[in-house]
Design an enzyme around this catalytic site. Structure first.
Site, PDB file in Angstrom:
ATOM      1  N   ASP A 220      -1.281   2.432  -7.647  1.00  0.00           N
ATOM      2  CA  ASP A 220      -1.539   3.038  -6.336  1.00  0.00           C
ATOM      3  C   ASP A 220      -1.038   4.472  -6.407  1.00  0.00           C
ATOM      4  O   ASP A 220      -0.386   4.868  -7.387  1.00  0.00           O
ATOM      5  CB  ASP A 220      -0.781   2.250  -5.251  1.00  0.00           C
ATOM      6  CG  ASP A 220      -0.945   2.851  -3.863  1.00  0.00           C
ATOM      7  OD1 ASP A 220      -2.076   3.238  -3.509  1.00  0.00           O
ATOM      8  OD2 ASP A 220       0.050   2.948  -3.114  1.00  0.00           O
ATOM      9  N   SER A 221      -1.280   5.233  -5.352  1.00  0.00           N
ATOM     10  CA  SER A 221      -0.743   6.598  -5.303  1.00  0.00           C
ATOM     11  C   SER A 221       0.779   6.578  -5.139  1.00  0.00           C
ATOM     12  O   SER A 221       1.426   7.601  -5.325  1.00  0.00           O
ATOM     13  CB  SER A 221      -1.363   7.350  -4.132  1.00  0.00           C
ATOM     14  OG  SER A 221      -1.023   6.701  -2.931  1.00  0.00           O
TER      15      SER A 221
ATOM     16  N   GLY B  36      -5.080  10.462  -0.032  1.00  0.00           N
ATOM     17  CA  GLY B  36      -5.906  10.706   1.162  1.00  0.00           C
ATOM     18  C   GLY B  36      -6.197  12.177   1.389  1.00  0.00           C
ATOM     19  O   GLY B  36      -7.154  12.524   2.075  1.00  0.00           O
TER      20      GLY B  36
ATOM     21  N   CYS C 106      -5.251   0.298  -4.145  1.00  0.00           N
ATOM     22  CA  CYS C 106      -5.354   1.479  -3.281  1.00  0.00           C
ATOM     23  C   CYS C 106      -6.794   1.558  -2.766  1.00  0.00           C
ATOM     24  O   CYS C 106      -7.735   1.625  -3.569  1.00  0.00           O
ATOM     25  CB  CYS C 106      -5.024   2.717  -4.115  1.00  0.00           C
ATOM     26  SG  CYS C 106      -5.273   4.273  -3.254  1.00  0.00           S
ATOM     27  N   ASN C 107      -6.944   1.522  -1.450  1.00  0.00           N
ATOM     28  CA  ASN C 107      -8.291   1.599  -0.858  1.00  0.00           C
ATOM     29  C   ASN C 107      -8.958   2.942  -1.183  1.00  0.00           C
ATOM     30  O   ASN C 107     -10.141   3.004  -1.502  1.00  0.00           O
ATOM     31  CB  ASN C 107      -8.212   1.475   0.664  1.00  0.00           C
ATOM     32  CG  ASN C 107      -7.748   0.107   1.110  1.00  0.00           C
ATOM     33  OD1 ASN C 107      -8.539  -0.743   1.463  1.00  0.00           O
ATOM     34  ND2 ASN C 107      -6.444  -0.131   1.100  1.00  0.00           N
ATOM     35  N   THR C 108      -8.161   4.022  -1.113  1.00  0.00           N
ATOM     36  CA  THR C 108      -8.707   5.370  -1.300  1.00  0.00           C
ATOM     37  C   THR C 108      -9.231   5.536  -2.725  1.00  0.00           C
ATOM     38  O   THR C 108     -10.326   6.064  -2.939  1.00  0.00           O
ATOM     39  CB  THR C 108      -7.606   6.411  -0.998  1.00  0.00           C
ATOM     40  OG1 THR C 108      -6.986   6.075   0.247  1.00  0.00           O
ATOM     41  CG2 THR C 108      -8.163   7.812  -0.917  1.00  0.00           C
TER      42      THR C 108
ATOM     43  N   CYS D 158      -5.328   0.643   4.227  1.00  0.00           N
ATOM     44  CA  CYS D 158      -4.562   1.397   3.221  1.00  0.00           C
ATOM     45  C   CYS D 158      -3.417   0.473   2.832  1.00  0.00           C
ATOM     46  O   CYS D 158      -2.790  -0.146   3.707  1.00  0.00           O
ATOM     47  CB  CYS D 158      -4.035   2.689   3.836  1.00  0.00           C
ATOM     48  SG  CYS D 158      -2.754   3.504   2.860  1.00  0.00           S
ATOM     49  N   THR D 159      -3.146   0.366   1.536  1.00  0.00           N
ATOM     50  CA  THR D 159      -2.139  -0.613   1.096  1.00  0.00           C
ATOM     51  C   THR D 159      -0.716  -0.215   1.472  1.00  0.00           C
ATOM     52  O   THR D 159       0.204  -1.024   1.358  1.00  0.00           O
ATOM     53  CB  THR D 159      -2.243  -0.855  -0.426  1.00  0.00           C
ATOM     54  OG1 THR D 159      -2.155   0.410  -1.102  1.00  0.00           O
ATOM     55  CG2 THR D 159      -3.554  -1.534  -0.783  1.00  0.00           C
ATOM     56  N   HIS D 160      -0.517   1.012   1.926  1.00  0.00           N
ATOM     57  CA  HIS D 160       0.807   1.386   2.451  1.00  0.00           C
ATOM     58  C   HIS D 160       1.050   0.746   3.830  1.00  0.00           C
ATOM     59  O   HIS D 160       2.201   0.575   4.230  1.00  0.00           O
ATOM     60  CB  HIS D 160       0.921   2.907   2.636  1.00  0.00           C
ATOM     61  CG  HIS D 160       1.172   3.671   1.377  1.00  0.00           C
ATOM     62  ND1 HIS D 160       0.224   3.814   0.395  1.00  0.00           N
ATOM     63  CD2 HIS D 160       2.272   4.356   0.946  1.00  0.00           C
ATOM     64  CE1 HIS D 160       0.723   4.565  -0.588  1.00  0.00           C
ATOM     65  NE2 HIS D 160       1.964   4.897  -0.276  1.00  0.00           N
TER      66      HIS D 160
HETATM   67  N1  DGL Z   1      -2.260   3.105  -0.575  1.00  0.00           N
HETATM   68  C1  DGL Z   1      -3.366   3.994  -0.574  1.00  0.00           C
HETATM   69  C2  DGL Z   1      -4.614   3.392   0.024  1.00  0.00           C
HETATM   70  O1  DGL Z   1      -4.701   2.185   0.084  1.00  0.00           O
HETATM   71  C3  DGL Z   1      -2.961   5.286  -0.305  1.00  0.00           C
HETATM   72  C4  DGL Z   1      -3.246   6.360   0.111  1.00  0.00           C
HETATM   73  C5  DGL Z   1      -2.873   7.758  -0.110  1.00  0.00           C
HETATM   74  O2  DGL Z   1      -2.204   8.033  -1.089  1.00  0.00           O
HETATM   75  O3  DGL Z   1      -3.291   8.544   0.720  1.00  0.00           O
HETATM   76  O4  DGL Z   1      -5.520   4.063   0.409  1.00  0.00           O
END
Ligand code: DGL
Length: 270
Positions: free
Chosen positions: A18-19, A51, A81-83, A191-193
C-alpha cells in the site's frame, strides 16, 4: 520483471503493499484467514499519499514495488490499495504471471444491503477521478443513488496516527455531513486506510448506517487464487512476517506496530 509462476512454491511468501499503513487492514485479515502464510508487507510511505499523485507516477511506484516483491520470491501479490488498484492493476497483470489480487470499493454488497438506495463512497481524489472506478460504480450500483466523496487530507493524518485529533474529526465531519443530509444508509470505505477511522465515523453518523470494507472478500479471493495455482501453504510458515518501507521516518515503526499489534521492526527498502 521476473515473474514466472512455475518457479514459485507453496512455502513462498505473499507480497502485500500500500502507499502506507492502510494495507495493514487487509494484511491483518489475510493472516487471520490464512494463518499458514508468511507475508511481506511494503509501505510506500515516501510516496504517500497516492491520492495526490498522477496516474503515471502511481504506475511507476506499483511496478517498482511489484518487482521488489517478486525478487523476494513472493508467490502472489496483493495490491492492498484502492488507488493503486484502479490506476495500475491492468498494466501489472499484463507484465506479471503471478496471481495479482486488487482491492476495489465494495459497491455491489453496499447496493445489496442499502434500503434507502442511497450509498456514500469515501475515496481518495485519485480514485474519485479514475475512469475504471466510475465504471465500477455504474456497473454495480443496481439502481441506487451513489454519492462519491473524495476525502483529502485523511490519509496523511492516519499515516501520522492522528485519527483522534481535532483537525481529523473536523475534516471527517465536513465529508460525512453532506452524505448524512442526503439520507445515505450505507457507507463504503473505498480506501484501505479508512477502516482505521471506523470508530471516529461511528461517533459522527447515525447508528443504523452500515460501514462496508473489503478485507474479507480480498482474503477470500487470495485463497481461491492460491488454491487454483496450487500455491496455498500447507504447513505453518517457518519465517516471520516482514515489513518494509520506502521512508526513513523514525516514528513510523511505532505507528505500524500499534496498528499491527506487535513490533513490526520495519526495514528500509528504496
Ligand atoms: N490506502 C490507499 C487506498 O486504498 C491509499 C491512499 C493514498 O495513499 O492516497 O486508496
Amino acid at each position: 520483471m521476473p515473474s514466472d509462476i512455475l518457479t514459485q512454491k507453496c512455502s513462498d511468501p505473499i507480497g502485500i503493499f500500500d502507499s502506507g499503513v492502510g494495507g495493514l487492514s487487509i494484511a491483518k485479515r489475510i493472516t487471520e484467514h490464512l494463518p499458514n502464510e508468511q507475508i511481506i508487507y511494503f509501505a510506500d510511505s515516501a510516496f504517500a499519499p497516492y491520492g495526490d499523485i498522477s496516474n503515471q507516477q502511481i504506475i511507476e511506484r506499483v511496478n517498482f514495488i511489484a518487482n521488489s516483491l517478486i525478487n523476494k520470491q513472493c508467490k502472489a501479490i496483493v495490491i492492498a490499495c484502492n488507488t493503486a488498484t484502479v490506476n495500475a492493476i491492468d498494466q501489472l497483470r499484463k507484465r506479471v504471471t503471478l496471481p495479482i489480487i486488487g482491492v476495489e470499493p465494495a459497491i455491489k454488497p453496499a447496493a445489496a444491503i442499502s434500503t434507502s438506495k442511497k450509498i456514500g463512497i469515501l475515496v481518495t481524489q485519485a480514485t474519485a477521478n479514475n475512469a475504471r472506478f466510475l465504471a465500477l460504480v455504474e456497473q454495480y450500483k443496481n439502481g441506487a443513488q451513489v454519492f462519491i466523496q473524495p476525502c483529502l487530507g485523511l490519509v496523511e493524518l492516519i499515516e501520522q496516527g492522528l485519527q483522534s485529533s481535532e483537525k481529523f474529526i473536523c475534516l471527517l465531519k465536513q465529508y460525512l455531513t453532506p452524505l448524512i443530509a442526503q439520507g445515505v444508509d450505507t457507507l463504503v470505505l473505498g480506501c484501505t486506510h479508512y477502516p482505521f477511522m471506523s470508530d471516529e465515523i461511528q461517533k459522527i453518523v447515525p447508528n443504523e448506517i452500515n460501514l462496508i470494507e473489503t478485507a474479507t472478500p480480498v482474503s477470500e479471493q487470495l485463497k481461491r487464487q492460491l488454491i487454483k495455482h496450487h500455491l496455498l501453504a500447507e504447513n505453518p510458515a517457518t519465517l516471520a512476517h516482514q515489513f518494509y518501507s520506502s521512508s526513513e521516518n523514525p516514528t513510523q515503526n511505532e505507528i505500524f506496530s500499534q496498528l499491527w499489534g506487535t513490533n513490526t521492526n520495519i526495514k528500509i527498502l528504496k
